[in-house]
Write an enzyme that holds these catalytic residues in place. Sequence first.
Site, short mmCIF file in Angstrom:
data_model
loop_
_atom_site.label_atom_id
_atom_site.label_comp_id
_atom_site.label_asym_id
_atom_site.label_seq_id
_atom_site.Cartn_x
_atom_site.Cartn_y
_atom_site.Cartn_z
N CYS A 224 -91.21 54.21 -58.74
CA CYS A 224 -91.48 55.50 -59.41
C CYS A 224 -90.21 56.18 -59.85
O CYS A 224 -89.24 56.23 -59.09
CB CYS A 224 -92.16 56.47 -58.45
SG CYS A 224 -93.70 55.90 -57.80
N ASP B 234 -99.98 56.89 -49.82
CA ASP B 234 -99.70 55.91 -50.89
C ASP B 234 -98.27 56.04 -51.40
O ASP B 234 -97.91 57.06 -52.02
CB ASP B 234 -100.70 56.17 -52.03
CG ASP B 234 -100.35 55.37 -53.27
OD1 ASP B 234 -99.73 54.30 -53.15
OD2 ASP B 234 -100.70 55.82 -54.38
N ASN C 115 -95.13 47.77 -53.17
CA ASN C 115 -93.95 46.94 -52.99
C ASN C 115 -94.09 45.91 -51.87
O ASN C 115 -93.76 44.73 -52.06
CB ASN C 115 -92.76 47.88 -52.69
CG ASN C 115 -91.45 47.14 -52.67
OD1 ASN C 115 -91.29 46.19 -51.93
ND2 ASN C 115 -90.50 47.58 -53.48
N GLY D 164 -93.75 49.47 -62.09
CA GLY D 164 -94.53 50.70 -62.02
C GLY D 164 -95.58 50.69 -63.12
O GLY D 164 -95.37 50.12 -64.18
N ARG E 161 -102.82 55.81 -67.25
CA ARG E 161 -102.84 56.77 -66.17
C ARG E 161 -101.94 57.97 -66.46
O ARG E 161 -102.04 59.01 -65.88
CB ARG E 161 -102.33 55.99 -64.95
CG ARG E 161 -102.24 56.65 -63.65
CD ARG E 161 -101.70 55.60 -62.67
NE ARG E 161 -102.05 55.98 -61.32
CZ ARG E 161 -101.17 56.38 -60.40
NH1 ARG E 161 -99.90 56.39 -60.67
NH2 ARG E 161 -101.57 56.72 -59.21
P1 XMP Z 1 -94.70 51.42 -53.30
O1 XMP Z 1 -93.57 52.23 -52.71
O2 XMP Z 1 -95.59 50.84 -52.27
O3 XMP Z 1 -95.55 52.50 -54.13
O4 XMP Z 1 -94.18 50.41 -54.25
C1 XMP Z 1 -96.72 52.16 -54.84
C2 XMP Z 1 -97.35 53.40 -55.45
O5 XMP Z 1 -96.52 53.97 -56.47
C3 XMP Z 1 -97.35 54.67 -57.41
N1 XMP Z 1 -96.99 54.21 -58.76
C4 XMP Z 1 -96.18 54.90 -59.60
N2 XMP Z 1 -95.64 56.12 -59.51
N3 XMP Z 1 -94.57 55.79 -61.59
C5 XMP Z 1 -94.84 56.58 -60.52
O6 XMP Z 1 -94.32 57.71 -60.45
C6 XMP Z 1 -95.10 54.55 -61.76
O7 XMP Z 1 -94.82 53.85 -62.71
C7 XMP Z 1 -95.96 54.08 -60.71
N4 XMP Z 1 -96.67 52.94 -60.55
C8 XMP Z 1 -97.28 53.05 -59.36
C9 XMP Z 1 -98.79 54.37 -57.07
O8 XMP Z 1 -99.30 55.49 -56.41
C10 XMP Z 1 -98.64 53.15 -56.17
O9 XMP Z 1 -99.73 52.99 -55.30
#
Ligand code: XMP
Length: 482
Positions: A297, A330, A354, A379, A393
């Site tokens: 993110c 999350d 991740n 992301g 989204r």
């Molecule tokens: P982790 O830390 O597990 O987080 O990789 C996964 C979560 O990140 C969110 N998500 C995003 N948030 N930009 C954001 O600000 C993005 O491009 C993005 N893609 C995913 C989402 O809530 C996911 O479950």
Amino acid sequence: MDFEKALSFDDVMMVPSNTDLKRDDIDTSNKITDNIELEVPILSSPMDKVTGSEMGIAMAREGALGVIHRNLGVKRQIEMVKKVKRSENWIIREPYTVTPDIKARKAKKIMDEKDISGLPVLEKGNLIGIVTKRDLRFETELGKTVREVMTSDLITAEPDTDIVEAKSILNENKIEKLPLVDEENRLQGLITVRDIEKKKQHPEATLDENGQLMVAAAVGPDEFDRIESLVEAGVDMIVVDTAHGNSKDVIDATEEIKGSFDVDLMAGNIATREGARSLIEAGADSLRVGIGPGSICTTRIVSGIGVPQITAIMNVCEAAKDKNVSVIADGGIRYSGDAAKALACGADAIMLGNMLAGTEEAPGRVVFRGGRKYKEYRGMASISALEKREKNRYGQDFESREEYVPEGVEGLVPYKGTVSEVLHQIVGGIKSSMGHLGAETIEEMRDAEIYEISEGGKHESHPHNVEITEDTPNYHWKGERY
Ligand code: XMP
């Protein structure tokens, strides 16, 4: 202006307490809705490099839950949901079938595509035979009709046959498949040895009332056709997947979905008490918490908006207390200890992107760099993901790449083996935490005493003054802050 202090995973530590708990007494199961109880309180994130059908199957088999992503057409998402639902069910209630006059070659193609080994043959709705891959081993058989190659001398059972009876019929007759038929010889289901075997291998699996694996799926707040098709396909939970859940469109969608469909609903993402109250009032069964903590993110950097995740979880949990609604933490979870902290702060389950993106079952491509194996991870607001999305989204629909304002990055994560191996380590870490806390259940973790720790404490927590020479499965030095 009053500034409130906000904390994240690295800022806090739980204090061990006196205990006589044995590891075997520890129970990690938790309910996330009235209908869904997870032995392993972990969900896979609806991201296109994390959760497709393979991840959905692997998660549910381990007692966790997959949320199929929505960066694809409705038809393909439905196929993925159906694949999970059909992959492990000791009674298949609506098996794929064929009619007797099609060519055997076509029946084989269906079996190959659906990864099944046999098809009941129906004529005018009546069961008249079964055609299996074994009947079609030789090329010469493929040009014949199904009627010519099928087995018509069938052993069948009644629709309400239970698993013990089914096993004994399959054993006694040395058959692999047992069709269930009613008095008029109409097919009511199919039991296979393969499915019974699979059930034994995964005793903790997350199953619905028909013995099928459970699966959730992500939707946008305005995608009512998608929601309707998913509910028809038997999805167990709808996840309204947005970057800003405390907004009119998500609140209205939550209300409308709960009013129109009989399905469990998770809504988000939020990070505040106010967001929680709005979605609870709208009827959500589960709240997804996290604005900007994710590893990919950049929302907080690009927009300056977000709430460090421990504070976000605690605030949402405070608003959700005694409201029969679950809270899902999350994003930002890098170690099993972070997962334990999230649960102790009130989350009912955690959601991972991740930590699962490097597994065998994640849909990302395998990439080799410097002799090491990696998988792609990005992301959902990274440029390449936004470009792929018909409607995204993040509310951006542009013609050219330059116009997007991304809120995510794309990259690689180390290859990590199977979902089962990764979850084993995370659950092991959570159990270890529960052992130290003397908490037999997730609920009891909430009694944990939690400290805010100093910078010195953070440094001290990680390995220091040592060059690590052996990889460990649950701690990765490279790419981390310390
Ligand atoms: P982790 O830390 O597990 O987080 O990789 C996964 C979560 O990140 C969110 N998500 C995003 N948030 N930009 C954001 O600000 C993005 O491009 C993005 N893609 C995913 C989402 O809530 C996911 O479950």
